[in-house]
Motif scaffolding. Structure first.
Motif, PDB file in Angstrom:
ATOM      1  N   PHE A   1     -18.485  53.037  -6.306  1.00 39.92           N
ATOM      2  CA  PHE A   1     -17.516  52.158  -5.639  1.00 39.92           C
ATOM      3  C   PHE A   1     -17.934  51.875  -4.203  1.00 39.92           C
ATOM      4  CE2 PHE A   1     -13.610  51.332  -3.263  1.00 39.92           C
ATOM      5  CZ  PHE A   1     -13.030  50.343  -4.048  1.00 39.92           C
ATOM      6  N   PHE A   2     -18.356  52.909  -3.492  1.00 40.02           N
ATOM      7  CA  PHE A   2     -18.762  52.735  -2.098  1.00 40.02           C
ATOM      8  C   PHE A   2     -19.942  51.757  -2.003  1.00 40.02           C
ATOM      9  CE2 PHE A   2     -20.322  54.363   2.084  1.00 40.02           C
ATOM     10  CZ  PHE A   2     -19.124  54.276   2.784  1.00 40.02           C
ATOM     11  N   GLY A   3     -20.831  51.812  -3.004  1.00 39.33           N
ATOM     12  CA  GLY A   3     -21.994  50.934  -3.001  1.00 39.33           C
ATOM     13  C   GLY A   3     -21.686  49.477  -3.268  1.00 39.33           C
ATOM     14  N   THR A   4     -20.467  49.163  -3.737  1.00 38.77           N
ATOM     15  CA  THR A   4     -20.139  47.751  -3.949  1.00 38.77           C
ATOM     16  C   THR A   4     -20.131  46.978  -2.640  1.00 38.77           C
ATOM     17  OG1 THR A   4     -17.751  48.198  -3.786  1.00 38.77           O
ATOM     18  CG2 THR A   4     -18.741  48.273  -5.994  1.00 38.77           C
ATOM     19  N   GLY A   5     -19.979  47.693  -1.527  1.00 42.31           N
ATOM     20  CA  GLY A   5     -20.007  47.001  -0.239  1.00 42.31           C
ATOM     21  C   GLY A   5     -21.305  46.267  -0.003  1.00 42.31           C
ATOM     22  N   VAL A   6     -22.422  46.836  -0.471  1.00 48.73           N
ATOM     23  CA  VAL A   6     -23.716  46.185  -0.305  1.00 48.73           C
ATOM     24  C   VAL A   6     -23.753  44.879  -1.089  1.00 48.73           C
ATOM     25  CG1 VAL A   6     -26.192  46.396  -0.725  1.00 48.73           C
ATOM     26  CG2 VAL A   6     -24.895  48.366   0.119  1.00 48.73           C
ATOM     27  N   ALA A   7     -23.291  44.921  -2.343  1.00 50.03           N
ATOM     28  CA  ALA A   7     -23.302  43.712  -3.170  1.00 50.03           C
ATOM     29  C   ALA A   7     -22.382  42.638  -2.588  1.00 50.03           C
ATOM     30  CB  ALA A   7     -22.891  44.055  -4.599  1.00 50.03           C
ATOM     31  N   VAL A   8     -21.215  43.049  -2.101  1.00 51.32           N
ATOM     32  CA  VAL A   8     -20.284  42.083  -1.516  1.00 51.32           C
ATOM     33  C   VAL A   8     -20.895  41.445  -0.266  1.00 51.32           C
ATOM     34  CG1 VAL A   8     -18.050  41.831  -0.366  1.00 51.32           C
ATOM     35  CG2 VAL A   8     -18.230  43.184  -2.460  1.00 51.32           C
ATOM     36  N   ALA A   9     -21.522  42.264   0.586  1.00 53.78           N
ATOM     37  CA  ALA A   9     -22.134  41.726   1.805  1.00 53.78           C
ATOM     38  C   ALA A   9     -23.275  40.762   1.468  1.00 53.78           C
ATOM     39  CB  ALA A   9     -22.650  42.872   2.669  1.00 53.78           C
TER      40      ALA A   9
ATOM     41  N   ALA B   1     -10.715  53.214  -0.631  1.00 53.89           N
ATOM     42  CA  ALA B   1     -10.973  51.776  -0.666  1.00 53.89           C
ATOM     43  C   ALA B   1     -10.935  51.178   0.739  1.00 53.89           C
ATOM     44  CB  ALA B   1      -9.964  51.075  -1.571  1.00 53.89           C
ATOM     45  N   ALA B   2     -10.025  51.673   1.583  1.00 53.48           N
ATOM     46  CA  ALA B   2      -9.944  51.167   2.954  1.00 53.48           C
ATOM     47  C   ALA B   2     -11.205  51.514   3.736  1.00 53.48           C
ATOM     48  CB  ALA B   2      -8.710  51.745   3.651  1.00 53.48           C
ATOM     49  N   VAL B   3     -11.719  52.728   3.562  1.00 50.80           N
ATOM     50  CA  VAL B   3     -12.978  53.121   4.209  1.00 50.80           C
ATOM     51  C   VAL B   3     -14.116  52.229   3.722  1.00 50.80           C
ATOM     52  CG1 VAL B   3     -14.666  54.978   4.464  1.00 50.80           C
ATOM     53  CG2 VAL B   3     -12.233  55.500   4.578  1.00 50.80           C
ATOM     54  N   THR B   4     -14.161  51.985   2.411  1.00 52.35           N
ATOM     55  CA  THR B   4     -15.196  51.122   1.842  1.00 52.35           C
ATOM     56  C   THR B   4     -15.106  49.712   2.407  1.00 52.35           C
ATOM     57  OG1 THR B   4     -15.172  52.432  -0.203  1.00 52.35           O
ATOM     58  CG2 THR B   4     -16.151  50.237  -0.315  1.00 52.35           C
ATOM     59  N   LEU B   5     -13.897  49.196   2.570  1.00 50.54           N
ATOM     60  CA  LEU B   5     -13.711  47.848   3.103  1.00 50.54           C
ATOM     61  C   LEU B   5     -14.219  47.746   4.537  1.00 50.54           C
ATOM     62  CD1 LEU B   5     -12.602  44.988   2.903  1.00 50.54           C
ATOM     63  CD2 LEU B   5     -10.356  45.879   3.583  1.00 50.54           C
ATOM     64  N   VAL B   6     -13.867  48.715   5.379  1.00 53.45           N
ATOM     65  CA  VAL B   6     -14.341  48.687   6.768  1.00 53.45           C
ATOM     66  C   VAL B   6     -15.864  48.759   6.797  1.00 53.45           C
ATOM     67  CG1 VAL B   6     -14.330  49.920   8.965  1.00 53.45           C
ATOM     68  CG2 VAL B   6     -12.209  49.681   7.667  1.00 53.45           C
ATOM     69  N   ASN B   7     -16.432  49.606   5.954  1.00 52.91           N
ATOM     70  CA  ASN B   7     -17.891  49.705   5.899  1.00 52.91           C
ATOM     71  C   ASN B   7     -18.521  48.394   5.431  1.00 52.91           C
ATOM     72  OD1 ASN B   7     -20.296  51.477   6.088  1.00 52.91           O
ATOM     73  ND2 ASN B   7     -20.457  51.036   3.903  1.00 52.91           N
ATOM     74  N   THR B   8     -17.867  47.699   4.498  1.00 52.45           N
ATOM     75  CA  THR B   8     -18.386  46.419   4.011  1.00 52.45           C
ATOM     76  C   THR B   8     -18.438  45.390   5.126  1.00 52.45           C
ATOM     77  OG1 THR B   8     -17.515  46.879   1.799  1.00 52.45           O
ATOM     78  CG2 THR B   8     -18.016  44.586   2.317  1.00 52.45           C
ATOM     79  N   VAL B   9     -17.436  45.400   6.003  1.00 57.27           N
ATOM     80  CA  VAL B   9     -17.449  44.471   7.141  1.00 57.27           C
ATOM     81  C   VAL B   9     -18.686  44.734   8.009  1.00 57.27           C
ATOM     82  CG1 VAL B   9     -16.246  43.787   9.248  1.00 57.27           C
ATOM     83  CG2 VAL B   9     -14.949  44.187   7.138  1.00 57.27           C
ATOM     84  N   LEU B  10     -18.991  45.993   8.260  1.00 60.82           N
ATOM     85  CA  LEU B  10     -20.169  46.321   9.057  1.00 60.82           C
ATOM     86  C   LEU B  10     -21.458  45.948   8.332  1.00 60.82           C
ATOM     87  CD1 LEU B  10     -18.924  49.758  10.399  1.00 60.82           C
ATOM     88  CD2 LEU B  10     -19.430  47.756  11.805  1.00 60.82           C
ATOM     89  N   LEU B  11     -21.436  45.969   6.999  1.00 53.74           N
ATOM     90  CA  LEU B  11     -22.627  45.601   6.232  1.00 53.74           C
ATOM     91  C   LEU B  11     -22.914  44.107   6.267  1.00 53.74           C
ATOM     92  CD1 LEU B  11     -22.258  47.911   3.098  1.00 53.74           C
ATOM     93  CD2 LEU B  11     -23.971  48.088   4.905  1.00 53.74           C
ATOM     94  N   LEU B  12     -22.035  43.313   6.838  1.00 54.13           N
ATOM     95  CA  LEU B  12     -22.336  41.894   7.020  1.00 54.13           C
ATOM     96  C   LEU B  12     -23.539  41.689   7.935  1.00 54.13           C
ATOM     97  CD1 LEU B  12     -18.764  40.349   7.370  1.00 54.13           C
ATOM     98  CD2 LEU B  12     -20.329  40.111   5.439  1.00 54.13           C
ATOM     99  N   ARG B  13     -24.009  42.767   8.562  1.00 54.58           N
ATOM    100  CA  ARG B  13     -25.252  42.675   9.337  1.00 54.58           C
ATOM    101  C   ARG B  13     -26.453  42.409   8.444  1.00 54.58           C
ATOM    102  NH1 ARG B  13     -27.909  46.922   7.682  1.00 54.58           N
ATOM    103  NH2 ARG B  13     -26.819  48.844   7.100  1.00 54.58           N
ATOM    104  N   MET B  14     -26.348  42.713   7.144  1.00 56.56           N
ATOM    105  CA  MET B  14     -27.520  42.665   6.271  1.00 56.56           C
ATOM    106  C   MET B  14     -28.153  41.276   6.176  1.00 56.56           C
ATOM    107  SD  MET B  14     -26.311  45.295   3.249  1.00 56.56           S
ATOM    108  CE  MET B  14     -27.906  45.235   2.442  1.00 56.56           C
TER     109      MET B  14
ATOM    110  N   GLY C   1     -19.066  58.542   3.049  1.00 62.02           N
ATOM    111  CA  GLY C   1     -19.013  58.264   1.622  1.00 62.02           C
ATOM    112  C   GLY C   1     -19.015  59.522   0.782  1.00 62.02           C
ATOM    113  N   PHE C   2     -19.766  60.532   1.216  1.00 60.81           N
ATOM    114  CA  PHE C   2     -19.806  61.810   0.495  1.00 60.81           C
ATOM    115  C   PHE C   2     -18.592  62.677   0.822  1.00 60.81           C
ATOM    116  CE2 PHE C   2     -24.455  61.215  -0.183  1.00 60.81           C
ATOM    117  CZ  PHE C   2     -24.476  61.501  -1.542  1.00 60.81           C
ATOM    118  N   ASP C   3     -18.280  62.831   2.112  1.00 64.10           N
ATOM    119  CA  ASP C   3     -17.244  63.775   2.518  1.00 64.10           C
ATOM    120  C   ASP C   3     -15.867  63.398   1.982  1.00 64.10           C
ATOM    121  OD1 ASP C   3     -19.079  65.278   3.824  1.00 64.10           O
ATOM    122  OD2 ASP C   3     -18.291  64.963   5.850  1.00 64.10           O
ATOM    123  N   LEU C   4     -15.610  62.105   1.812  1.00 61.60           N
ATOM    124  CA  LEU C   4     -14.283  61.656   1.397  1.00 61.60           C
ATOM    125  C   LEU C   4     -14.157  61.499  -0.116  1.00 61.60           C
ATOM    126  CD1 LEU C   4     -13.663  59.022   4.214  1.00 61.60           C
ATOM    127  CD2 LEU C   4     -12.785  61.366   4.076  1.00 61.60           C
TER     128      LEU C   4
END
Length: 407
Positions: free
Chosen positions: A343-351, A209-222, A328-331
């Motif tokens: 779960f990892f893909g929810t970052g896109v929807a949140v962004a 979840a922490a990895v997903t959260l950090v990735n979601t912050v970066l997805l704010l570029r969208m 996302g795959f390795d972890l």
């Protein structure tokens, strides 16, 4: 430009068919529902926000379904469901039916993404997955461009029949994608184990979840390219309104041409972390250049700064995408790829949901200072990914995976 023959190329063909449909839908849907159906922009925006919020929640259980029932049959069913929902939009007139349809659309889309990722994991060797996902991203952009051109024709004609024709293309695109997916070999469902552990184990995996959260912050570029920059241009140089479209086309063509190359050196945890860290630096640089356009500069300099910023942004986007795919795959546990990818893909929807609300206030009102703050956030997230990802990997190696009961 093409992935290897076999399952990888078949996955790319299915992605192409679906993305052509998506491009036509995204180009036309807002104006169709406001101009033809008569919906207010506020009602439309509220409905879409509700739909994508529900869709993001559906990704995990539908990904779990793909793990337990087989990702190919799940992906085919969800692609067919998406085609049926879009076809239903041809006759939707009431707001209640619209809300139901877009919620089903967003749900099916989230589940389809998770099921496709599980297909990639089941059909492609680990070392080749990021390269294939880069091919799929390039294919996605190419399909979106074709679909957007079809939608542009419908917008130019402007009649109800033209809009419905674009929706028909969307439905046919997902139908074709489902038929192509049927050509893939079936991936056996993940082994069903007995035990007392949580069925949706990802919801208790705080490190993932922490990895997903950090990735979601970066997805704010969208939202930057699709929303913020057009508004920024309209606010400060209204005579350059056409530049927003040019920047979008520039982004699309760059990803189409260079995403595979940008992902070529990403093959494991360390290289993925380096790619994400580089993306934070590039996104910071893009924000700084955008911020400079807030100064009192000539119109030509304003336009040139935004072009440079867009080039830096797409470079950061491609590096962030490549690194995040690998992580996302390795972890994720191999037997739960579907639910973890959901779960990892929810970052896109949140962004997509929160990004416009956060960034319009920060950037359009904050000017240079706002851009510098956003750039600092991107840089911090890029550098935070390393320790967070290694923390998650250490947990994966040292702790046994929780036992999942039979579905």
């Amino acid at each position: 430009m093409l992935p290897p023959a076999g399952p990888q190329r078949t996955l790319a063909a299915a992605q192409l068919a679906s993305s052509v449909g998506d491009g036509a839908y995204y180009t036309c849907s807002a104006l169709y529902f406001t101009r033809v159906v008569g919906m207010s922009p506020t009602a439309l925006g509220l409905g879409l926000a509700i739909a994508w919020a529900l869709g993001s929640l559906a990704g995990v259980p539908l990904g779990h379904l793909a793990d337990r029932r087989g990702p190919r049959r799940t992906a085919v069913a969800l692609a067919l469901g998406t085609a049926a929902v879009v076809a239903a939009l041809l006759v939707v007139r009431s707001y209640a039916l619209f809300l139901l349809a877009v919620c089903l659309y967003a749900t099916a889309q989230s589940g389809l993404t998770a099921a496709r990722q599980a297909l990639v994991a089941g059909l492609v060797p680990r070392a080749e997955r990021t390269g294939l996902l880069a091919h799929l991203q390039s294919t996605l952009n190419g399909g979106l461009a074709v679909g957007a051109a079809i939608g542009g024709i419908a917008l130019t004609v402007g009649t109800r029949t033209a809009y419905l024709g674009a929706f028909a293309v969307t439905a046919l695109g997902f139908l074709a994608g489902a038929l192509v997916l049927r050509r893939l070999p079936e991936v056996p469902p993940a082994p069903q184990e007995s035990g007392t552990g949580p069925r949706l184990a990802v919801l208790r995996d705080r490190r993932y979840a922490a990895v997903t959260l950090v990735n979601t912050v970066l997805l704010l570029r969208m939202p930057l390219l699709s929303l913020i920059l057009p508004l920024w241009i309209a606010q400060r140089a209204s005579g350059l309104g056409w530049l927003g479209s040019v920047l979008f086309v520039l982004n699309t063509l760059a990803v189409l041409a260079f995403q595979v190359r940008a992902a070529r050196d990403v093959s494991g945890l360390d290289s993925a972390v380096r790619a994400v860290r580089a993306s934070g630096v590039l996104l910071l640089a893009s924000c700084v250049v955008c911020g400079l356009s807030a100064l009192d500069v000539p119109v030509w300099a304003f336009g040139a700064l935004l072009v440079v910023a867009a080039v830096l942004q797409v470079a950061g986007e491609m590096r962030q995408s490549a690194g995040s795919w690998q992580l996302g795959f390795d972890l994720a546990p191999p037997e739960r790829i579907g639910q973890y990818q959901g779960f990892f893909g929810t970052g896109v929807a949140v962004a997509r949901t929160l990004g416009p609300l956060l960034l319009t206030a920060l950037l359009l009102e904050g000017g240079l200072a706002g851009w510098l703050v956003l750039g600092g956030v991107f840089l911090a997230a890029g550098y935070a990914m390393g320790p967070v990802a290694r923390w998650a990997a250490r947990d994966r190696r040292s702790a046994p995976a929780p036992v999942v009961p039979a579905a």
